[in-house]
Design a protein around this motif. Structure first.
Motif, PDB file in Angstrom:
ATOM      1  N   GLY A   1     -27.085 -32.932  -9.044  1.00  0.00           N
ATOM      2  CA  GLY A   1     -26.515 -31.459  -8.787  1.00  0.00           C
ATOM      3  C   GLY A   1     -25.157 -31.525  -8.781  1.00  0.00           C
ATOM      4  O   GLY A   1     -24.372 -30.773  -9.707  1.00  0.00           O
ATOM      5  N   MET A   2     -24.632 -32.349  -8.144  1.00  0.00           N
ATOM      6  CA  MET A   2     -23.043 -32.473  -8.022  1.00  0.00           C
ATOM      7  C   MET A   2     -22.542 -33.100  -9.187  1.00  0.00           C
ATOM      8  O   MET A   2     -21.517 -32.560  -9.699  1.00  0.00           O
ATOM      9  CB  MET A   2     -22.852 -33.488  -6.847  1.00  0.00           C
ATOM     10  N   LEU A   3     -23.238 -34.234  -9.879  1.00  0.00           N
ATOM     11  CA  LEU A   3     -22.694 -34.546 -11.229  1.00  0.00           C
ATOM     12  C   LEU A   3     -22.711 -33.621 -12.060  1.00  0.00           C
ATOM     13  O   LEU A   3     -21.760 -33.276 -13.188  1.00  0.00           O
ATOM     14  CB  LEU A   3     -23.430 -35.836 -11.421  1.00  0.00           C
ATOM     15  N   ALA A   4     -23.964 -32.728 -12.247  1.00  0.00           N
ATOM     16  CA  ALA A   4     -23.905 -31.797 -13.325  1.00  0.00           C
ATOM     17  C   ALA A   4     -22.954 -30.813 -13.257  1.00  0.00           C
ATOM     18  O   ALA A   4     -22.320 -30.333 -14.300  1.00  0.00           O
ATOM     19  CB  ALA A   4     -25.358 -31.333 -13.175  1.00  0.00           C
ATOM     20  N   ARG A   5     -22.667 -30.532 -11.945  1.00  0.00           N
ATOM     21  CA  ARG A   5     -21.780 -29.317 -11.567  1.00  0.00           C
ATOM     22  C   ARG A   5     -20.342 -29.882 -12.360  1.00  0.00           C
ATOM     23  O   ARG A   5     -19.555 -29.242 -12.946  1.00  0.00           O
ATOM     24  CB  ARG A   5     -21.702 -28.970 -10.267  1.00  0.00           C
ATOM     25  N   GLN A   6     -19.954 -31.212 -11.892  1.00  0.00           N
ATOM     26  CA  GLN A   6     -18.527 -31.605 -12.293  1.00  0.00           C
ATOM     27  C   GLN A   6     -18.519 -31.971 -13.623  1.00  0.00           C
ATOM     28  O   GLN A   6     -17.471 -31.937 -14.387  1.00  0.00           O
ATOM     29  CB  GLN A   6     -18.597 -32.963 -11.642  1.00  0.00           C
ATOM     30  N   ALA A   7     -19.780 -31.972 -14.366  1.00  0.00           N
ATOM     31  CA  ALA A   7     -19.793 -32.232 -16.070  1.00  0.00           C
ATOM     32  C   ALA A   7     -19.580 -30.883 -16.596  1.00  0.00           C
ATOM     33  O   ALA A   7     -19.478 -30.962 -17.670  1.00  0.00           O
ATOM     34  CB  ALA A   7     -21.088 -32.918 -16.565  1.00  0.00           C
TER      35      ALA A   7
END
Lengths: 261, 106
Positions: free
Chosen positions: A65-71
């Motif tokens: 979730g965090m990686l997706a948001r950062q992407a």
């Protein structure tokens, strides 16, 4: 916390053959003679068995979730991906590939390559799923991910004949995967580096634990060494995640050749 | 670009996600679909039976090879706790705790 054994022992009180024996596994050919059921009890057993694993996978979902948001994905988009794709490694690689503009072909093809292993894994469940109706068999497979597949494999190999076990584990995986994705995406940038909290190690830890579960004694050694050597070499030489398939295929091929003896 | 909208659904993004979901669904049901249509010999069945562990090892091997002493030691902790307790949750927590600790030391 009771682990697997508790939920196993809860049910099928009359069937003493239910528990897996520790002896050398001789041809778990449960496809002969023994019936495969599809019951609410099987769903429940699968759900409960998978619960601790699904909670562990939740740590991974938070990281995704965090990686997706950062992407650049929104919380809704991240949640949609988790709900419909349900494939941890592929999703994490996909958001790593994510850019502006989105490299559509690369993302979709890489997803295919990473997830091709599911065909082998689904085929490995074949001896049991084949005995269910197509909608039940295929429907259960849609909720298959690495962790609950391994748990299901273990369950069915033990001879319990619980055909609905995969569905139960899948529901547990889906619920925690989607929920943890939303938590991670919402928390977004608040938590800085996943590595600081060891979240990046969750996947490896899950697989070490599952390897310990799947160890069947000395007969396992040769195929595992073949898989290990092939995968490590292929990871260096072949782009993408093909090494997973290559490792699996190589081990299976060696076992097919060895079968004569 | 950090997306601001929490609930935003970009049509292209949704399209890519749907495509990902479709190819993934195909891989998940594909193996069984093929299996229903071909006769599986005992020999092939023996090969299929080693797939579970082999794929776990194939995923794990490069993952650990890319790590360092901290990850290897933590993997040992997971193995040990799993052996002793047979509890997935306990071994996961020990492993994650151990990796944080070992990374701080190394």
């Amino acid at each position: 916390m009771t682990g697997f054994d508790g939920s196993d022992a809860d049910h099928d009180p009359g069937d003493s053959a239910d528990r897996p024996t520790d002896g050398p596994v001789e041809e778990t050919r449960s496809s002969d003679g023994e019936s495969v059921t599809f019951s609410r009890e099987g769903v429940r057993a699968g759900f409960l068995t998978c619960l601790p694993v699904a909670i562990g996978v939740g740590g991974y979902g938070i990281a995704f979730g965090m990686l997706a948001r950062q992407a650049g994905l929104s919380v809704a988009e991240a949640a949609l991906m988790s709900a419909t794709v349900l494939a941890g490694a592929a999703q994490i690689v996909a958001v790593e590939l994510w850019a502006e503009p989105i490299p559509v072909a690369t993302v979709v093809l890489t997803t295919l390559a990473i997830n091709l292993r599911y065909s082998l894994m689904g085929a490995a469940l074949g001896p049991w799923l084949e005995r269910l109706s197509p909608s039940r068999g295929y429907g259960s497979l849609l909720l298959m991910a690495d962790e609950n597949w391994a748990l299901t494999m273990r369950e069915l190999k033990s001879g319990s004949g619980r055909g609905a076990f995969l569905l139960g584990t899948g529901i547990a995986m889906w619920v925690f995967w989607v929920a943890s994705t939303i938590v991670g995406a919402t928390a977004g940038g608040v938590i800085g580096d996943p590595a600081r909290y060891g979240i990046d190690f969750v996947l490896a830890a899950v697989f070490v634990a599952l390897a310990a579960e799947l160890w069947e004694g000395r007969s396992t050694l040769v195929p595992w060494l073949v898989a290990l050597a092939t995968a490590v070499a292929a990871a260096e030489l072949v782009p993408g995640r093909w090494y997973i398939l290559l490792g699996g295929f190589a081990a299976a091929a060696v076992e097919v050749i060895r079968h004569d003896r | 670009m950090i997306g601001e909208g929490t609930l935003a659904l970009d049509p292209l993004v949704v399209g890519v996600i749907v495509a990902m979901a479709l190819v993934t669904a195909l891989t998940k049901v594909g193996g069984l679909w093929v299996l229903r249509r071909i006769e599986v010999s005992e020999r092939l069945e023996a090969g299929l039976s080693v797939l579970p562990g082999a794929i776990v090892i194939a995923i794990l091997g490069p993952e650990l090879a890319a790590g360092g002493p901290a990850e290897w030691s933590a993997a040992g902790v997971v193995l040990l706790v799993m052996w002793r307790t047979e509890s997935i949750l306990l071994s996961l927590c020990s492993g994650v705790g151990a990796v944080v600790l070992f990374r701080a030391i190394v």
